[in-house]
Design an enzyme around this catalytic site. Structure first.
Site, PDB file in Angstrom:
ATOM      1  N   LYS A 226       0.855  -1.188   0.000  1.00 50.28           N
ATOM      2  CA  LYS A 226       0.000   0.000   0.000  1.00 50.28           C
ATOM      3  C   LYS A 226       0.888   1.233   0.000  1.00 50.28           C
ATOM      4  O   LYS A 226       1.649   1.471   0.943  1.00 50.28           O
ATOM      5  CB  LYS A 226      -0.886  -0.028   1.230  1.00 50.28           C
ATOM      6  CG  LYS A 226      -1.775   1.180   1.368  1.00 50.28           C
ATOM      7  CD  LYS A 226      -2.819   0.924   2.430  1.00 50.28           C
ATOM      8  CE  LYS A 226      -3.618   2.169   2.730  1.00 50.28           C
ATOM      9  NZ  LYS A 226      -4.618   1.938   3.763  1.00 50.28           N
TER      10      LYS A 226
ATOM     11  N   LYS B 148      -2.131  -1.390  -4.031  1.00 54.05           N
ATOM     12  CA  LYS B 148      -3.027  -0.231  -3.954  1.00 54.05           C
ATOM     13  C   LYS B 148      -2.189   1.029  -3.955  1.00 54.05           C
ATOM     14  O   LYS B 148      -1.258   1.113  -3.149  1.00 54.05           O
ATOM     15  CB  LYS B 148      -3.837  -0.341  -2.670  1.00 54.05           C
ATOM     16  CG  LYS B 148      -4.684   0.860  -2.355  1.00 54.05           C
ATOM     17  CD  LYS B 148      -5.435   0.637  -1.075  1.00 54.05           C
ATOM     18  CE  LYS B 148      -5.994   1.968  -0.657  1.00 54.05           C
ATOM     19  NZ  LYS B 148      -5.992   2.201   0.727  1.00 54.05           N
TER      20      LYS B 148
HETATM   21  C1  PBG Z   1      -7.742   2.894   5.023  1.00 51.66           C
HETATM   22  C2  PBG Z   1      -8.082   2.887   3.591  1.00 51.66           C
HETATM   23  C3  PBG Z   1      -7.885   3.920   2.672  1.00 51.66           C
HETATM   24  C4  PBG Z   1      -8.381   3.447   1.443  1.00 51.66           C
HETATM   25  C5  PBG Z   1      -8.866   2.168   1.647  1.00 51.66           C
HETATM   26  N1  PBG Z   1      -8.658   1.820   2.986  1.00 51.66           N
HETATM   27  C6  PBG Z   1      -7.392   5.289   2.866  1.00 51.66           C
HETATM   28  C7  PBG Z   1      -5.983   5.522   3.189  1.00 51.66           C
HETATM   29  O1  PBG Z   1      -5.136   4.643   3.184  1.00 51.66           O
HETATM   30  O2  PBG Z   1      -5.699   6.673   3.467  1.00 51.66           O
HETATM   31  C8  PBG Z   1      -8.363   4.230   0.165  1.00 51.66           C
HETATM   32  C9  PBG Z   1      -9.240   3.709  -0.904  1.00 51.66           C
HETATM   33  C10 PBG Z   1      -9.500   4.664  -2.008  1.00 51.66           C
HETATM   34  O3  PBG Z   1      -8.841   5.710  -2.179  1.00 51.66           O
HETATM   35  O4  PBG Z   1     -10.424   4.365  -2.758  1.00 51.66           O
HETATM   36  N2  PBG Z   1      -8.854   2.647   5.833  1.00 51.66           N
END
Ligand code: PBG
Length: 323
Positions: free
Chosen positions: A194, A247
């Site tokens: 991530k 991601k």
């Molecule tokens: C954290 C989480 C995030 C997203 C999914 N789970 C936000 C982050 O990491 O700041 C982002 C998903 C998206 O942008 O569609 N709970």
């Protein structure tokens, strides 16, 4: 001789028969945002077509998804009450628990995955408990709380949990917790790779989860680091993850492929909020053919090596595939 591929393009039938990547309704997971209260639904300005919904509306939304042929959802919660540690999500009566119960009562077969994180529940918006002296996220205290959150989800009927906070040791911790409480069959989809990406901007509007100060760079990864990205995923595999995730997706297709080549686990691509918003807004302005770019974008993720795509386009792409 040299016209080989051209010959295979001349007739639609043979073009279809030799297609190397296909999208299928089974590929998609649709994110849902449940918000405390009774208000039906609120559209998110930065993500046209995406709504915060109350529990009742989520259940009718699931009815629609089942109708379209979507089989899995990813659940996020937006509570009324936030505090330092995010206690709302650790109670058996939490918003997410009540939502899962309501969904499963009517639609026992829809596959419910829950996002496991604290940023929506903490008053400071960080993904865990803060250390009192340093103000940084306390990794190990957050692990303990994550176990509590995970048990709340699975007791309510979640089919899979998806830890997204990027705490070190989270997968091993959750695996141990699930196993010792008899939930050996619940898989873990780890947000294993991530990145600290600017593409999450619109999501933080929907989930009301922006950090009040600082950023997530101490626990999310640098977008520049390819080897680290592969390593992070492989580490989660070693800890017991059942699926690995990359991601965002679109700006990291190379990483999806790299990880695909390094593991036998299924890879999940998260086609995040900013990627969705770009296509939506360009489509609305008539700058791009929305359906076509959506198809091409999602196909690129599959081609890169993803088996599953979490996407806000899920309803639209499934309707398109029907046509
Ligand atoms: C954290 C989480 C995030 C997203 C999914 N789970 C936000 C982050 O990491 O700041 C982002 C998903 C998206 O942008 O569609 N709970």
């Amino acid at each position: 001789m040299f016209r080989r591929f051209r010959r295979l393009r001349t007739h639609k039938t043979i073009r279809d028969m030799t297609t190397q990547t296909r999208l299928h309704k089974d590929d998609f997971v649709y994110p849902l945002f449940v918000k405390e209260g009774k208000f039906d639904k609120i559209e998110v300005l930065s993500m046209p077509g995406v709504y915060q919904m109350d529990i009742e509306t989520i259940v009718s939304e699931v009815a629609q998804l089942v109708d379209i042929g979507i089989k899995a959802v990813l659940l996020f919660g937006i509570p009324d009450h936030k505090d330092e540690i995010g206690s709302e999500c650790m109670s058996d009566n939490s918003l997410i628990a009540r939502t899962i119960i309501a969904i499963k009562k009517k639609f026992p077969d829809i596959y419910v995955i829950t996002d496991l994180c604290f940023c929506e529940y903490t008053s400071h918006g960080h993904c865990g408990v803060l250390d009192e002296t340093t103000g940084a996220v306390d990794n190990d205290k957050t692990l303990l709380n994550s176990s509590t959150q995970a048990l709340v989800h699975v007791k309510a009927g979640a089919d899979m949990i998806a830890p997204s906070g990027m705490m070190d040791g989270i997968v091993a911790t959750l695996r141990h917790t699930l196993d010792t409480h008899g939930y050996t069959d619940i898989p873990i989809m780890s947000y294993s790779t991530k990145f600290a990406s600017a593409f999450y901007g619109p999501f933080r509007d929907v989930a009301q989860s922006s950090p009040d100060k600082g950023d997530r760079k101490s626990y999310q990864m640098s977008v520049a680091n390819r080897l680290e990205a592969i390593e992070e995923s492989l580490e989660d595999e070693a800890q017991g993850a059942d699926m690995l995730m990359v991601k965002p997706a679109l700006s990291f297709l190379d990483i999806i492929r790299d990880i695909k080549n390094s593991t036998n686990l299924p890879i999940v691509a998260y086609n995040v909020s900013g990627e969705y918003a770009m296509l939506k807004l360009a489509g609305a302005k008539g700058l791009l053919d929305y359906d076509k770019v959506m198809f091409e974008t999602l196909l690129s993720m599959k081609r890169a090596g993803a088996s599953i795509i979490i996407t806000y386009h899920a309803k639209e792409i499934c309707r398109l595939l029907d046509r």
